[in-house]
Design a protein around this motif. Structure first.
Motif, PDB file in Angstrom:
ATOM      1  N   ALA A  81      -5.724   3.212  15.576  1.00 25.69           N
ATOM      2  CA  ALA A  81      -4.569   3.356  14.680  1.00 25.69           C
ATOM      3  C   ALA A  81      -4.879   2.605  13.400  1.00 25.69           C
ATOM      4  O   ALA A  81      -5.566   1.580  13.410  1.00 25.69           O
ATOM      5  CB  ALA A  81      -3.310   2.795  15.335  1.00 25.69           C
ATOM      6  N   ASP A  82      -4.384   3.139  12.295  1.00 26.07           N
ATOM      7  CA  ASP A  82      -4.616   2.482  11.014  1.00 26.07           C
ATOM      8  C   ASP A  82      -3.510   2.887  10.051  1.00 26.07           C
ATOM      9  O   ASP A  82      -2.760   3.833  10.303  1.00 26.07           O
ATOM     10  CB  ASP A  82      -5.982   2.876  10.454  1.00 26.07           C
ATOM     11  N   ARG A  83      -3.460   2.167   8.955  1.00 19.94           N
ATOM     12  CA  ARG A  83      -2.521   2.463   7.883  1.00 19.94           C
ATOM     13  C   ARG A  83      -3.288   2.493   6.582  1.00 19.94           C
ATOM     14  O   ARG A  83      -4.460   2.125   6.536  1.00 19.94           O
ATOM     15  CB  ARG A  83      -1.404   1.431   7.831  1.00 19.94           C
ATOM     16  N   ASN A  84      -2.640   2.916   5.541  1.00 24.20           N
ATOM     17  CA  ASN A  84      -3.267   3.000   4.228  1.00 24.20           C
ATOM     18  C   ASN A  84      -3.649   1.604   3.737  1.00 24.20           C
ATOM     19  O   ASN A  84      -2.909   0.638   3.946  1.00 24.20           O
ATOM     20  CB  ASN A  84      -2.272   3.675   3.276  1.00 24.20           C
ATOM     21  N   HIS A  85      -4.804   1.512   3.062  1.00 27.34           N
ATOM     22  CA  HIS A  85      -5.301   0.242   2.515  1.00 27.34           C
ATOM     23  C   HIS A  85      -5.841   0.425   1.095  1.00 27.34           C
ATOM     24  O   HIS A  85      -6.861  -0.150   0.739  1.00 27.34           O
ATOM     25  CB  HIS A  85      -6.428  -0.319   3.394  1.00 27.34           C
ATOM     26  N   VAL A  86      -5.187   1.223   0.273  1.00 27.71           N
ATOM     27  CA  VAL A  86      -5.733   1.544  -1.051  1.00 27.71           C
ATOM     28  C   VAL A  86      -5.415   0.511  -2.127  1.00 27.71           C
ATOM     29  O   VAL A  86      -6.006   0.550  -3.206  1.00 27.71           O
ATOM     30  CB  VAL A  86      -5.278   2.946  -1.539  1.00 27.71           C
ATOM     31  N   SER A  87      -4.518  -0.423  -1.867  1.00 30.51           N
ATOM     32  CA  SER A  87      -4.100  -1.356  -2.917  1.00 30.51           C
ATOM     33  C   SER A  87      -5.226  -2.262  -3.396  1.00 30.51           C
ATOM     34  O   SER A  87      -5.159  -2.802  -4.495  1.00 30.51           O
ATOM     35  CB  SER A  87      -2.908  -2.198  -2.455  1.00 30.51           C
ATOM     36  N   GLY A  88      -6.295  -2.407  -2.621  1.00 26.61           N
ATOM     37  CA  GLY A  88      -7.428  -3.230  -3.028  1.00 26.61           C
ATOM     38  C   GLY A  88      -8.343  -2.553  -4.039  1.00 26.61           C
ATOM     39  O   GLY A  88      -9.295  -3.154  -4.510  1.00 26.61           O
ATOM     40  N   GLY A  89      -8.048  -1.297  -4.376  1.00 24.74           N
ATOM     41  CA  GLY A  89      -8.831  -0.596  -5.383  1.00 24.74           C
ATOM     42  C   GLY A  89      -9.692   0.540  -4.853  1.00 24.74           C
ATOM     43  O   GLY A  89     -10.123   1.394  -5.619  1.00 24.74           O
ATOM     44  N   ASP A  90      -9.971   0.549  -3.550  1.00 26.48           N
ATOM     45  CA  ASP A  90     -10.754   1.641  -2.958  1.00 26.48           C
ATOM     46  C   ASP A  90      -9.777   2.731  -2.530  1.00 26.48           C
ATOM     47  O   ASP A  90      -9.131   2.640  -1.497  1.00 26.48           O
ATOM     48  CB  ASP A  90     -11.567   1.143  -1.765  1.00 26.48           C
ATOM     49  N   ASP A 140       0.836  -1.202   0.000  1.00 27.77           N
ATOM     50  CA  ASP A 140       0.000   0.000   0.000  1.00 27.77           C
ATOM     51  C   ASP A 140       0.868   1.249   0.000  1.00 27.77           C
ATOM     52  O   ASP A 140       2.085   1.172   0.187  1.00 27.77           O
ATOM     53  CB  ASP A 140      -0.900   0.019   1.247  1.00 27.77           C
ATOM     54  N   GLU A 141       0.237   2.395  -0.178  1.00 27.59           N
ATOM     55  CA  GLU A 141       0.963   3.660  -0.083  1.00 27.59           C
ATOM     56  C   GLU A 141       1.366   3.882   1.369  1.00 27.59           C
ATOM     57  O   GLU A 141       0.641   3.501   2.287  1.00 27.59           O
ATOM     58  CB  GLU A 141       0.093   4.798  -0.599  1.00 27.59           C
ATOM     59  N   PRO A 142       2.534   4.497   1.599  1.00 31.03           N
ATOM     60  CA  PRO A 142       3.088   4.579   2.953  1.00 31.03           C
ATOM     61  C   PRO A 142       2.517   5.707   3.814  1.00 31.03           C
ATOM     62  O   PRO A 142       3.123   6.768   3.970  1.00 31.03           O
ATOM     63  CB  PRO A 142       4.582   4.795   2.694  1.00 31.03           C
ATOM     64  N   TYR A 143       1.343   5.446   4.393  1.00 31.98           N
ATOM     65  CA  TYR A 143       0.727   6.408   5.302  1.00 31.98           C
ATOM     66  C   TYR A 143       0.180   5.678   6.512  1.00 31.98           C
ATOM     67  O   TYR A 143      -0.391   4.596   6.386  1.00 31.98           O
ATOM     68  CB  TYR A 143      -0.401   7.184   4.608  1.00 31.98           C
ATOM     69  N   GLY A 144       0.345   6.290   7.679  1.00 34.59           N
ATOM     70  CA  GLY A 144      -0.185   5.742   8.920  1.00 34.59           C
ATOM     71  C   GLY A 144      -0.655   6.865   9.819  1.00 34.59           C
ATOM     72  O   GLY A 144      -0.114   7.975   9.762  1.00 34.59           O
ATOM     73  N   SER A 145      -1.661   6.577  10.639  1.00 32.55           N
ATOM     74  CA  SER A 145      -2.235   7.591  11.526  1.00 32.55           C
ATOM     75  C   SER A 145      -2.683   6.960  12.838  1.00 32.55           C
ATOM     76  O   SER A 145      -3.059   5.787  12.874  1.00 32.55           O
ATOM     77  CB  SER A 145      -3.443   8.263  10.875  1.00 32.55           C
TER      78      SER A 145
END
Length: 158
Positions: free
Chosen positions: A43-52, A26-31
């Motif tokens: 806490a979460d991280r980016n999850h865009v690789s699935g298409g959303d 995924d793209e390197p972002y965390g919050s």
């Protein structure tokens, strides 16, 4: 307000989440969302690789906070993030009424390091949420985020 040593501890956590995201494709972002008492709430991280492409950690924080915290708790919570919110996430943050935002790297810095243009305007959070309390970037951690963004760009080029 400026970035404190305590803030940097939380920012390091966001950078670790960003690294985890990149390692997972995924793209390197965390919050991280932290309560007024200093407790990690979400806490979460980016999850865009699935298409959303809306699966940004800052957006997930806004949704989680809306469903789990009172307006007062949201207003006193702090959002720490590896990269300054995009316009979508900043708007969600404002609509939910979250408090202070602290970021490691600015959206302008990230746009300069990235080889992929943003599909939306690259705006500072304060332009999307007038009156927001925002601190960042942090020079030391921005340099780490830059390496992650450049690593993403290198893998995309191959």
């Amino acid at each position: 307000m400026s970035i404190s040593d305590n803030d940097r501890t939380w920012l390091r956590r966001t950078v670790d989440l960003a690294r985890e995201a990149l390692d997972a494709g995924d793209e390197p972002y965390g919050s991280v969302l932290v309560s007024a008492d200093g407790e990690e709430l979400f806490a979460d991280r980016n999850h865009v690789s699935g298409g959303d492409r809306t699966r940004h950690p800052e957006f997930a924080i806004a949704r989680w906070a809306a469903g789990n915290l009172t307006p007062g708790q949201r207003a006193t919570a702090v959002v720490y993030t590896s990269g300054e919110h995009c316009a979508m996430c900043a708007a969600a943050h404002g609509w939910v009424g979250l408090g202070r935002i602290v970021y490691a790297a600015s959206s302008a810095q990230i746009a300069g390091w990235s080889t992929t243009p943003s599909p939306s305007a690259v705006l500072p959070i304060a332009q999307v949420i007038p009156g927001a309390v925002v601190d960042g970037p942090d020079e030391e951690l921005a340099a780490v985020v830059e390496k992650l963004i450049r690593r993403l760009a290198a893998t995309a080029d191959h």
